[in-house]
Design a protein around this motif. Structure first.
Motif, PDB file in Angstrom:
ATOM      1  N   THR A 104      10.107   5.899   2.915  1.00 32.37           N
ATOM      2  CA  THR A 104       9.252   5.824   1.648  1.00 32.37           C
ATOM      3  C   THR A 104       9.007   7.476   1.121  1.00 32.37           C
ATOM      4  O   THR A 104       9.416   8.172   1.673  1.00 32.37           O
ATOM      5  CB  THR A 104       7.943   5.105   1.813  1.00 32.37           C
ATOM      6  N   ASP A 105       8.411   7.120  -0.305  1.00 34.94           N
ATOM      7  CA  ASP A 105       8.139   8.510  -0.906  1.00 34.94           C
ATOM      8  C   ASP A 105       6.498   8.976  -0.718  1.00 34.94           C
ATOM      9  O   ASP A 105       6.122   9.826  -1.013  1.00 34.94           O
ATOM     10  CB  ASP A 105       8.429   8.554  -2.295  1.00 34.94           C
ATOM     11  N   ILE A 106       6.041   8.118   0.135  1.00 33.42           N
ATOM     12  CA  ILE A 106       4.559   8.198   0.647  1.00 33.42           C
ATOM     13  C   ILE A 106       4.564   9.434   1.485  1.00 33.42           C
ATOM     14  O   ILE A 106       4.905   9.535   2.696  1.00 33.42           O
ATOM     15  CB  ILE A 106       3.972   6.887   1.298  1.00 33.42           C
ATOM     16  N   LYS A 107       3.386  10.319   1.060  1.00 35.19           N
ATOM     17  CA  LYS A 107       3.183  11.455   1.885  1.00 35.19           C
ATOM     18  C   LYS A 107       1.482  11.839   1.601  1.00 35.19           C
ATOM     19  O   LYS A 107       1.106  11.702   0.711  1.00 35.19           O
ATOM     20  CB  LYS A 107       4.052  12.495   1.805  1.00 35.19           C
ATOM     21  N   GLY A 108       0.883  12.562   2.520  1.00 32.73           N
ATOM     22  CA  GLY A 108      -0.363  12.992   2.225  1.00 32.73           C
ATOM     23  C   GLY A 108      -0.908  13.691   3.467  1.00 32.73           C
ATOM     24  O   GLY A 108      -0.281  14.279   4.314  1.00 32.73           O
ATOM     25  N   THR A 109      -2.343  14.054   3.394  1.00 32.60           N
ATOM     26  CA  THR A 109      -2.742  14.880   4.600  1.00 32.60           C
ATOM     27  C   THR A 109      -4.184  14.292   4.945  1.00 32.60           C
ATOM     28  O   THR A 109      -5.039  13.805   3.914  1.00 32.60           O
ATOM     29  CB  THR A 109      -3.176  16.261   3.987  1.00 32.60           C
ATOM     30  N   VAL A 110      -4.388  13.868   6.195  1.00 27.08           N
ATOM     31  CA  VAL A 110      -5.614  13.463   6.580  1.00 27.08           C
ATOM     32  C   VAL A 110      -6.403  14.795   7.267  1.00 27.08           C
ATOM     33  O   VAL A 110      -5.894  15.481   7.858  1.00 27.08           O
ATOM     34  CB  VAL A 110      -5.531  12.516   7.610  1.00 27.08           C
ATOM     35  N   LYS A 111      -7.666  14.874   6.692  1.00 24.52           N
ATOM     36  CA  LYS A 111      -8.500  16.053   7.003  1.00 24.52           C
ATOM     37  C   LYS A 111      -9.622  15.563   7.997  1.00 24.52           C
ATOM     38  O   LYS A 111     -10.403  14.358   7.755  1.00 24.52           O
ATOM     39  CB  LYS A 111      -8.931  16.688   6.024  1.00 24.52           C
ATOM     40  N   LYS A 112     -10.193  16.281   8.912  1.00 24.20           N
ATOM     41  CA  LYS A 112     -11.224  16.101   9.711  1.00 24.20           C
ATOM     42  C   LYS A 112     -12.573  15.861   8.827  1.00 24.20           C
ATOM     43  O   LYS A 112     -12.882  16.622   7.890  1.00 24.20           O
ATOM     44  CB  LYS A 112     -11.523  17.165  10.669  1.00 24.20           C
ATOM     45  N   GLY A 113     -12.981  14.656   9.356  1.00 27.90           N
ATOM     46  CA  GLY A 113     -14.469  14.370   8.541  1.00 27.90           C
ATOM     47  C   GLY A 113     -13.942  13.760   7.323  1.00 27.90           C
ATOM     48  O   GLY A 113     -15.240  13.441   6.535  1.00 27.90           O
ATOM     49  N   GLN A 114     -13.066  13.376   6.902  1.00 26.92           N
ATOM     50  CA  GLN A 114     -12.766  12.872   5.638  1.00 26.92           C
ATOM     51  C   GLN A 114     -11.860  11.553   5.846  1.00 26.92           C
ATOM     52  O   GLN A 114     -11.060  11.540   6.688  1.00 26.92           O
ATOM     53  CB  GLN A 114     -11.916  13.837   4.523  1.00 26.92           C
ATOM     54  N   GLU A 115     -11.887  10.587   4.710  1.00 25.03           N
ATOM     55  CA  GLU A 115     -11.063   9.253   4.466  1.00 25.03           C
ATOM     56  C   GLU A 115      -9.920   9.494   3.635  1.00 25.03           C
ATOM     57  O   GLU A 115     -10.138   9.903   2.517  1.00 25.03           O
ATOM     58  CB  GLU A 115     -11.853   8.305   4.440  1.00 25.03           C
ATOM     59  N   VAL A 117      -6.923   7.558   1.957  1.00 20.83           N
ATOM     60  CA  VAL A 117      -6.471   6.153   1.391  1.00 20.83           C
ATOM     61  C   VAL A 117      -4.986   6.349   0.990  1.00 20.83           C
ATOM     62  O   VAL A 117      -4.857   6.973  -0.086  1.00 20.83           O
ATOM     63  CB  VAL A 117      -7.644   5.417   0.418  1.00 20.83           C
ATOM     64  N   VAL A 118      -4.303   5.267   1.732  1.00 20.14           N
ATOM     65  CA  VAL A 118      -2.791   5.350   1.317  1.00 20.14           C
ATOM     66  C   VAL A 118      -2.607   3.904   0.763  1.00 20.14           C
ATOM     67  O   VAL A 118      -2.942   2.776   1.574  1.00 20.14           O
ATOM     68  CB  VAL A 118      -1.876   5.604   2.479  1.00 20.14           C
ATOM     69  N   ASP A 119      -1.983   3.700  -0.383  1.00 20.55           N
ATOM     70  CA  ASP A 119      -1.734   2.344  -0.859  1.00 20.55           C
ATOM     71  C   ASP A 119      -0.494   1.890  -0.531  1.00 20.55           C
ATOM     72  O   ASP A 119       0.475   2.787  -0.773  1.00 20.55           O
ATOM     73  CB  ASP A 119      -1.775   2.318  -2.554  1.00 20.55           C
ATOM     74  N   LEU A 120      -0.211   0.928   0.074  1.00 21.88           N
ATOM     75  CA  LEU A 120       1.256   0.361   0.656  1.00 21.88           C
ATOM     76  C   LEU A 120       1.667  -0.843   0.135  1.00 21.88           C
ATOM     77  O   LEU A 120       0.734  -1.911   0.015  1.00 21.88           O
ATOM     78  CB  LEU A 120       0.835   0.289   2.117  1.00 21.88           C
ATOM     79  N   GLN A 121       2.741  -1.087  -0.419  1.00 22.90           N
ATOM     80  CA  GLN A 121       3.168  -2.622  -0.583  1.00 22.90           C
ATOM     81  C   GLN A 121       4.735  -2.270  -0.292  1.00 22.90           C
ATOM     82  O   GLN A 121       5.640  -1.922  -1.194  1.00 22.90           O
ATOM     83  CB  GLN A 121       3.067  -2.929  -2.099  1.00 22.90           C
ATOM     84  N   LEU A 122       5.104  -2.684   0.729  1.00 20.73           N
ATOM     85  CA  LEU A 122       6.350  -2.513   1.245  1.00 20.73           C
ATOM     86  C   LEU A 122       7.284  -3.801   1.158  1.00 20.73           C
ATOM     87  O   LEU A 122       6.879  -4.712   1.693  1.00 20.73           O
ATOM     88  CB  LEU A 122       6.468  -1.962   2.961  1.00 20.73           C
ATOM     89  N   GLY A 126      11.046  -4.349   8.171  1.00 21.39           N
ATOM     90  CA  GLY A 126      11.647  -3.436   9.119  1.00 21.39           C
ATOM     91  C   GLY A 126      10.214  -2.646   9.899  1.00 21.39           C
ATOM     92  O   GLY A 126       9.129  -3.167   9.742  1.00 21.39           O
ATOM     93  N   VAL A 127      10.582  -1.438  10.584  1.00 27.37           N
ATOM     94  CA  VAL A 127       9.688  -0.682  11.055  1.00 27.37           C
ATOM     95  C   VAL A 127       9.470   0.600  10.294  1.00 27.37           C
ATOM     96  O   VAL A 127      10.785   1.395  10.359  1.00 27.37           O
ATOM     97  CB  VAL A 127       9.862  -0.636  12.367  1.00 27.37           C
ATOM     98  N   TYR A 128       8.398   0.974   9.885  1.00 23.63           N
ATOM     99  CA  TYR A 128       8.297   2.365   9.221  1.00 23.63           C
ATOM    100  C   TYR A 128       7.549   3.137   9.962  1.00 23.63           C
ATOM    101  O   TYR A 128       6.615   2.672  10.534  1.00 23.63           O
ATOM    102  CB  TYR A 128       7.519   2.160   7.807  1.00 23.63           C
TER     103      TYR A 128
END
Length: 151
Positions: A104-115, A117-122, A126-128
């Motif tokens: 997919t084109d989805i990318k991001g960063t998870v930081k300590k102490g923060q949430e 949110v990733v919107d998905l609609q595949l 298959g297995v991603y």
């Protein structure tokens, strides 16, 4: 004369049935917000939330060397093809985890102490793989990979 009385009572009976049906139809129409007990379809497609966290395992080998591994938890999630999902990832361990969702084109960063949110609609089955770019393999305290299974 008897025939006319019988005919009149039949007309009254038919009229009462019609009036009852019309009243029931009007009542159902005015109460259309009621939930039916069968064949329910959501007027708006709902978005399912899936919660994940970043985790870390630490241990010491027999010679005293400290080892660690980072993980996504849960490590496998299941979604339906085309289902709308909000993936909510809470950063618990590790300063930050830049990630991609392979295929997919989805990318991001998870930081300590923060949430994050990733919107998905595949749309394809298959297995991603949700892959942390900091911990992609055992040489970098991983692999920090979660599997998104789409049926």
């Amino acid at each position: 004369m008897r025939f006319l009385v019988l005919k009149r009572s039949s007309l009254v009976f038919v009229f009462l049935i019609f009036l009852t049906a019309a009243t029931a139809t009007l009542w159902f129409y005015l109460n259309s917000d009621s939930v039916t007990a069968f064949n329910q379809e959501a007027k708006e497609s709902k978005v399912r939330e899936i919660h994940m966290v970043t985790g870390e395992f630490k241990s010491k080998t027999d010679d005293g060397k400290e080892i660690e591994a980072y993980r996504w938890d849960p490590g496998t999630i299941f979604v339906e093809k085309g289902e709308k999902v909000k993936l909510k990832i809470w950063g618990v361990n590790g300063a930050e985890h830049p990630f991609i969702i392979e295929g997919t084109d989805i990318k991001g960063t998870v930081k300590k102490g923060q949430e994050t949110v990733v919107d998905l609609q595949l749309k394809d089955e298959g297995v991603y793989r949700l892959i942390c770019l900091t911990h992609p393999d055992k040489d970098s305290n991983g692999p920090m990979i979660a599997y998104i299974v789409v049926d």
